[in-house]
Design an enzyme around this catalytic site. Structure first.
Site, PDB file in Angstrom:
ATOM      1  N   ASN A 282     -46.220 -44.171 -27.670  1.00 44.90           N
ATOM      2  CA  ASN A 282     -45.903 -45.607 -27.533  1.00 44.90           C
ATOM      3  C   ASN A 282     -44.383 -45.857 -28.371  1.00 44.90           C
ATOM      4  O   ASN A 282     -43.872 -44.945 -28.696  1.00 44.90           O
ATOM      5  CB  ASN A 282     -46.912 -46.430 -28.284  1.00 44.90           C
ATOM      6  CG  ASN A 282     -46.891 -46.295 -29.703  1.00 44.90           C
ATOM      7  OD1 ASN A 282     -46.385 -45.341 -30.311  1.00 44.90           O
ATOM      8  ND2 ASN A 282     -47.008 -47.376 -30.555  1.00 44.90           N
ATOM      9  N   CYS A 284     -43.130 -47.301 -30.832  1.00 46.78           N
ATOM     10  CA  CYS A 284     -42.726 -46.939 -32.228  1.00 46.78           C
ATOM     11  C   CYS A 284     -43.176 -45.574 -32.587  1.00 46.78           C
ATOM     12  O   CYS A 284     -42.677 -45.044 -33.951  1.00 46.78           O
ATOM     13  CB  CYS A 284     -43.163 -47.808 -33.237  1.00 46.78           C
ATOM     14  SG  CYS A 284     -42.513 -49.710 -32.880  1.00 46.78           S
ATOM     15  N   GLU A 286     -46.019 -43.929 -33.260  1.00 46.55           N
ATOM     16  CA  GLU A 286     -47.318 -43.697 -33.935  1.00 46.55           C
ATOM     17  C   GLU A 286     -48.471 -43.233 -32.964  1.00 46.55           C
ATOM     18  O   GLU A 286     -49.525 -42.915 -33.607  1.00 46.55           O
ATOM     19  CB  GLU A 286     -47.629 -45.095 -35.032  1.00 46.55           C
ATOM     20  CG  GLU A 286     -47.921 -46.154 -34.100  1.00 46.55           C
ATOM     21  CD  GLU A 286     -47.215 -47.014 -33.713  1.00 46.55           C
ATOM     22  OE1 GLU A 286     -45.908 -46.585 -33.562  1.00 46.55           O
ATOM     23  OE2 GLU A 286     -47.451 -48.119 -33.448  1.00 46.55           O
TER      24      GLU A 286
HETATM   25  P1  ADP Z   1     -47.755 -56.044 -34.750  1.00 43.97           P
HETATM   26  O1  ADP Z   1     -47.384 -56.165 -36.233  1.00 43.97           O
HETATM   27  O2  ADP Z   1     -47.013 -57.062 -33.969  1.00 43.97           O
HETATM   28  O3  ADP Z   1     -49.288 -55.677 -34.326  1.00 43.97           O
HETATM   29  P2  ADP Z   1     -46.437 -53.525 -34.838  1.00 43.97           P
HETATM   30  O4  ADP Z   1     -44.844 -53.587 -35.308  1.00 43.97           O
HETATM   31  O5  ADP Z   1     -47.466 -52.771 -35.660  1.00 43.97           O
HETATM   32  O6  ADP Z   1     -46.970 -54.527 -34.065  1.00 43.97           O
HETATM   33  O7  ADP Z   1     -46.124 -52.255 -33.573  1.00 43.97           O
HETATM   34  C1  ADP Z   1     -47.342 -51.624 -33.085  1.00 43.97           C
HETATM   35  C2  ADP Z   1     -47.021 -51.338 -31.536  1.00 43.97           C
HETATM   36  O8  ADP Z   1     -47.100 -52.622 -30.794  1.00 43.97           O
HETATM   37  C3  ADP Z   1     -45.705 -50.723 -31.197  1.00 43.97           C
HETATM   38  O9  ADP Z   1     -45.376 -49.364 -31.562  1.00 43.97           O
HETATM   39  C4  ADP Z   1     -45.287 -50.884 -29.730  1.00 43.97           C
HETATM   40  O10 ADP Z   1     -46.299 -50.070 -28.960  1.00 43.97           O
HETATM   41  C5  ADP Z   1     -46.047 -52.535 -29.715  1.00 43.97           C
HETATM   42  N1  ADP Z   1     -44.934 -53.550 -29.818  1.00 43.97           N
HETATM   43  C6  ADP Z   1     -44.307 -54.106 -30.984  1.00 43.97           C
HETATM   44  N2  ADP Z   1     -43.270 -54.902 -30.668  1.00 43.97           N
HETATM   45  C7  ADP Z   1     -43.450 -55.013 -29.370  1.00 43.97           C
HETATM   46  C8  ADP Z   1     -42.542 -55.666 -28.587  1.00 43.97           C
HETATM   47  N3  ADP Z   1     -41.759 -56.551 -28.626  1.00 43.97           N
HETATM   48  N4  ADP Z   1     -42.899 -55.580 -27.324  1.00 43.97           N
HETATM   49  C9  ADP Z   1     -43.792 -54.856 -26.753  1.00 43.97           C
HETATM   50  N5  ADP Z   1     -44.544 -54.254 -27.676  1.00 43.97           N
HETATM   51  C10 ADP Z   1     -44.385 -54.141 -28.678  1.00 43.97           C
END
Ligand code: ADP
Length: 583
Positions: A282, A284, A286
């Site tokens: 995905n 980021c 992870e």
């Molecule tokens: P959150 O804190 O909003 O739940 P995270 O920062 O933990 O999200 O990110 C987890 C995953 O969510 C990322 O690796 C990515 O797959 C997805 N993600 C995060 N930000 C975005 C975004 N702006 N658009 C689409 N997917 C996102």
């Protein structure tokens, strides 16, 4: 869609004013720009939708389901657990798409390439992020049989994916994020490594080079390695492994891209090798996934898993066990409550039932335990906590397997005959970018970025904050003064401030002050007990050399990390976070 409000006699959520602002902006139901639900209503909506799966699918009674909804609600209202953003935004609403992570296949025909673009657009609209491997695309300048023309290669198609993402502004929720991966033995690898040289290109992508063991061996031995045509599987040239490695390092040193991902290691951790290889993660990094697979994440707030016992702060193992097990049950239910954007994704996800339970607030936990992040002790805490979570998560997944059956692709999986599990993977360390703000916790397993800082939230609003734990320490240990707080807000760090006792300076050490080696050792400690991967940024001082970066890659490889993301301070014009009060 779900209608209902949190009962008045249920506890209020422990949200800070900042957290309420974040929620109101994007997460709460809105009408004409006004929130029509409270954060408590949101949690109530999510808890009910996710609990009701057990009544609908697993024959649980009404009262039991209600009680479960209250347990789910309570752990969210306490800020002990938070699911990933799409679950908060979309549960019980029209979109109904609850996963943060997707990987889509990109096959080598015009139809398939544009199918992937279309499907990514649909996923972005629902707040999910998409990862792609471009390794199957034929290299630039190879012939296209049907037209007699020449192919334009993976990088030129990435630009099309990027433009499509730019055009889809995520249904008013998120901006759309992609991961692009190319194998290091793809003939276009040099183009790929430099494709984000200009920071204004391909802005909606993180990119990572897919490193193979064959390549790393050639680096170590200073040899050439083969470039492979993805169609014929034949070698079509060679490059010096060291030169390519140096190019990756050069670019990462310049602006943090590309990252690297160790493909063979992702596949060593692939729980269902009988279904094929893992080629991508995905956005980021992870969450490694098979083509057309999605995963929903959730994170436990370690800041709240510390308690006082006989006058000493210790980890609250009992509570951590309870929250871990309840979170696994929650995330397994999310799989069934989810409305997937494509039929094929529904099928693949329900075959493996992967979930990604992780943590946030690790740095806060260390602070409460009065332990500096850059120490052996911190590495031990990381291993101990994550091992515990993985073990408890497996116990719950085994229990669920007895009650609901193993994941359908269990036969032939690495768990076949070893342990019956409901979920092919259980643990993932997400960045927790937004949910850590909601929980007022440090993000993921990162150290504090600053003791006081300005954070730019989604659409440009900025918030200035002094870490509340620091404020509490300052008061408890009698060195608090408003002037000192202001001074720290300007500086970002407490290192070298004579007003702050040395041991407090160490406990509040920030990302910039921690050597890359300790960053990587903490990442590796979490990786050891994480089924999927760990999202982590390895911070370097602006003065770091290219050799420092190369050294970090070698160490990450040695310590069995699944990938590495580096960032040298000041190397990008726009930083999401900047230390001190900047605006
Ligand atoms: P959150 O804190 O909003 O739940 P995270 O920062 O933990 O999200 O990110 C987890 C995953 O969510 C990322 O690796 C990515 O797959 C997805 N993600 C995060 N930000 C975005 C975004 N702006 N658009 C689409 N997917 C996102």
């Amino acid at each position: 869609s779900f209608e209902g409000q949190a009962p008045k006699n249920w506890q209020k959520a422990n949200l800070t004013p900042n957290a309420r602002v974040v929620l109101e902006k994007r997460y709460l139901k809105q009408k004409d720009g006004q929130a029509t639900e409270t954060p408590e209503d949101m949690m109530y909506r999510v808890a009910n939708v996710i609990a009701s799966i057990e009544e609908e699918m697993y024959g649980k009674g009404k009262a039991e389901t209600k009680a479960l909804a209250k347990e789910f609600y309570t752990m969210m209202a306490n800020l002990e657990f938070m699911p990933n953003s799409p679950t908060l935004m979309n549960a019980g609403r029209d979109l109904g798409q609850l996963s943060a992570c997707f990987v889509l296949p990109v096959d080598d025909s015009m139809e398939e390439i544009f199918d992937a673009i279309k499907n990514a657009a649909i996923i972005h609209k629902s707040g999910g992020g998409t990862g792609f491997s471009f390794s199957r695309l034929r290299p630039k300048n190879s012939t296209v049989r049907s037209t007699g023309g020449v192919a334009s290669g993976p990088v030129s198609f990435m630009k099309v994916f990027n433009s499509a993402t730019e055009a889809v502004k995520q249904g008013g929720t998120r901006r759309g994020a992609n991961m692009g991966i190319l194998r290091v033995d793809h003939p276009d690898i040099l183009d790929f490594i430099r494709c984000k040289e200009d920071n204004k290109e391909i802005t909606n992508f993180n990119i990572s080079v897919g490193i193979t063991e064959v390549f790393m061996k050639a680096v170590r031995e200073g040899r050439d390695y083969d470039l492979i045509d993805p169609h014929s599987g034949a070698s079509v040239g060679q490059l010096s492994a060291l030169e390519v490695f140096d190019k990756i390092v050069d670019h990462a040193w310049k602006n943090g891209e590309p990252g690297i991902v160790f493909l063979d290691r992702l596949n060593e951790g692939n729980p269902t090798p009988q279904l094929g290889e893992i080629e991508a993660t995905n956005p980021c990094g992870e969450q490694p996934l098979l083509p057309n697979e999605a995963c929903n994440l959730g994170s436990i707030n370690l800041k709240l898993m510390v308690t006082e016992k006989n006058g000493k702060m210790v980890i609250n193992w009992e509570r951590l066990s309870y929250v871990t097990r309840l979170s696994v049950r929650f995330l397994d239910n999310v799989i069934d409550a989810n409305q997937y954007p494509l039929e094929i994704i529904d099928e693949v996800v329900k075959g493996n039932r992967k979930i990604g339970l992780g943590v946030m607030g690790f740095a806060d936990m260390l602070i409460l335990l009065q332990t500096s992040y850059a120490t052996e002790e911190a590495v031990e805490y990381a291993e101990k906590v994550m091992k515990f979570i993985q073990t408890e998560a497996r116990i719950e997944s085994q229990r669920l397997a007895e009650e609901r059956g193993t994941f359908p692709n269990y036969a032939g999986s690495v768990y076949d005959g070893v342990m019956k599990l409901r979920n092919a993977t259980l643990t993932t360390i997400a960045p927790t970018g937004t949910i850590s703000m909601i929980c007022a916790a440090s993000s993921g397993v990162e150290p504090l970025f600053a003791v006081a800082y300005t954070k730019t939230v989604m659409d440009g609003t900025s918030l200035v904050e002094v870490n509340p734990l620091f404020e509490a320490f300052a008061k408890d240990y009698n060195f608090y003064s408003p002037e000192l707080m202001r001074k720290i807000a300007e500086k970002g760090t407490v290192l070298g401030l004579p007003e702050v006792p040395n041991w407090v300076q160490e406990v509040f050490t920030t990302a910039q002050e921690i050597t890359p080696e300790w960053h990587i050792r903490i990442q590796a400690a979490f990786q050891k007990y994480t089924d999927n991967a760990v999202s982590k940024t390895i911070n370097f001082a602006n003065s770091a050399t290219k050799e420092d970066i190369a050294e970090a890659y070698r160490l990450a490889d040695e310590l069995n990390c699944k990938g590495l993301t580096v960032y040298r301070d000041g190397s990008r014009e726009e930083q999401v976070l900047s230390a001190g009060a900047s605006v």
